[in-house]
Design an enzyme around this catalytic site. Structure first.
Site, PDB file in Angstrom:
ATOM      1  N   TYR A 149      -3.794   3.875  -3.394  1.00 15.22           N
ATOM      2  CA  TYR A 149      -3.004   3.619  -2.188  1.00 15.22           C
ATOM      3  C   TYR A 149      -2.635   4.938  -1.518  1.00 15.22           C
ATOM      4  O   TYR A 149      -2.749   5.084  -0.297  1.00 15.22           O
ATOM      5  CB  TYR A 149      -1.736   2.840  -2.551  1.00 15.22           C
ATOM      6  CG  TYR A 149      -0.785   2.651  -1.385  1.00 15.22           C
ATOM      7  CD1 TYR A 149      -1.026   1.695  -0.405  1.00 15.22           C
ATOM      8  CD2 TYR A 149       0.360   3.443  -1.267  1.00 15.22           C
ATOM      9  CE1 TYR A 149      -0.165   1.528   0.669  1.00 15.22           C
ATOM     10  CE2 TYR A 149       1.235   3.276  -0.203  1.00 15.22           C
ATOM     11  CZ  TYR A 149       0.971   2.322   0.759  1.00 15.22           C
ATOM     12  OH  TYR A 149       1.827   2.173   1.819  1.00 15.22           O
ATOM     13  N   LYS A 153      -3.431   6.500   2.432  1.00 13.78           N
ATOM     14  CA  LYS A 153      -2.438   7.021   3.365  1.00 13.78           C
ATOM     15  C   LYS A 153      -2.668   8.503   3.659  1.00 13.78           C
ATOM     16  O   LYS A 153      -2.445   8.952   4.790  1.00 13.78           O
ATOM     17  CB  LYS A 153      -1.025   6.790   2.812  1.00 13.78           C
ATOM     18  CG  LYS A 153      -0.638   5.318   2.780  1.00 13.78           C
ATOM     19  CD  LYS A 153      -0.746   4.676   4.171  1.00 13.78           C
ATOM     20  CE  LYS A 153      -0.290   3.233   4.196  1.00 13.78           C
ATOM     21  NZ  LYS A 153      -0.360   2.617   5.541  1.00 13.78           N
ATOM     22  N   THR A 182       9.164  -2.225   2.143  1.00 11.53           N
ATOM     23  CA  THR A 182       9.240  -3.616   2.593  1.00 11.53           C
ATOM     24  C   THR A 182       8.642  -4.506   1.517  1.00 11.53           C
ATOM     25  O   THR A 182       8.732  -4.219   0.335  1.00 11.53           O
ATOM     26  CB  THR A 182       8.487  -3.805   3.917  1.00 11.53           C
ATOM     27  OG1 THR A 182       7.113  -3.459   3.713  1.00 11.53           O
ATOM     28  CG2 THR A 182       9.058  -2.936   5.001  1.00 11.53           C
TER      29      THR A 182
END
Length: 285
Positions: A149, A153, A182
């Site tokens: 991940y 990014k 989130t």
């Protein structure tokens, strides 16, 4: 359609995420806000006035082309803000990573924004608009269990840096923003370490990690600040907003390169893994 009407397109507006917060924020500021959700997602949470919703699968180019045609019909070929927010998360140690889900994550997190800019750049140039790419502190620091991940990014950050320079002669602003916690972890909540993993001694810690609820800035507060920044004539190139962003950026800039090794050793209890590994070696396993 008024010639002065402004349009903001936000991808990844599923219920409970920052995309939902962002698209509602743009609508509250008087823009015609355009949201996208996955073909399998409901859009009931986006039913308020000022928001138009379309289905979008970023991994399918025809889906992007269909969206472009719909937005051209809606806006007359103009777009003031594009927010590349849609993203996937994959939580796992680097050595236990399965490539197939990681390829899909790259398709969404990096190739998705690339395709969106490729197909929508003419609308943004026509409006002298802005592109906002939602990054992450994971693309800056070696946050454990997020190697793949983090890689998406980091790639998004560097691509955005170059895009900003290339788009500047065309009067399009490019902003990298982050970070906010989130519900991106929702698909990883049941993920477990493989039984034979070298990291198996940390299985309970890993379980708590994927099931955690991050204590971060309220998503609506974050959205308000990002929207305001994106509408400025000269926004910040990197706009980081949140509880931990300033200190993380400070230490990543001024501390030694292995500073985070020490921090994450403690945070993720790597001494326990080292001790278990030493015991295993002594046992001849």
């Amino acid at each position: 359609m008024s010639s002065k009407e402004r349009f903001a397109l936000v991808t990844g507006c599923g219920k409970g995420g920052i995309g939902e917060a962002l698209v509602k924020e743009y609508a509250s500021r008087g823009l015609h806000a355009i949201a996208t959700v996955l073909p399998t997602e409901s859009s009931d949470h986006l039913s308020e006035p000022g928001i138009t919703c379309f289905k979008l699968d970023l991994t399918v180019e025809q889906s992007i082309l269909d969206l472009k045609q719909s937005i051209q019909d809606l806006t007359g070929g103009r777009l003031d803000v594009l927010v590349n927010n849609a993203g996937l998360c994959y939580t796992m140690t680097a050595i236990d990573t399965e490539i197939i889900p990681v390829k899909r994550m790259f398709d969404v997190n990096i190739f998705g924004p690339m395709q969106m800019v490729h197909h929508f750049h003419d609308m943004l140039i026509r409006s002298r608009g802005a592109i906002v790419n939602i990054g992450s502190i994971g693309g800056v620091v070696p946050y454990l269990y997020g190697s793949s991940y983090n890689a998406t990014k980091a790639a998004l950050h560097h691509w955005s840096n170059t895009l900003r320079v290339e788009m500047s002669p065309l009067n399009v602003r490019v902003i990298i923003s982050g970070e906010i916690g989130t519900n991106i972890l929702k698909n990883d909540i049941h993920r477990q370490l493989p039984e034979a993993s070298y990291y198996a001694p940390l299985a309970s810690e890993f379980k708590k990690h994927v099931q955690r609820v991050p204590e971060t800035t309220n998503r609506f507060e974050y959205a308000a600040n990002v929207a305001a920044e994106s509408l400025k004539p000269s926004p910040a190139a990197w706009f980081w907003y949140g509880k931990t962003t300033s200190i993380i950026r400070f230490f990543d800039t001024f501390a030694w390169r292995t500073f985070w090794d020490m921090i994450f050793w403690r945070t993720f209890n790597l001494a326990k893994l080292r001790d278990a590994h030493c015991t295993r070696l002594k046992g001849g396993l």
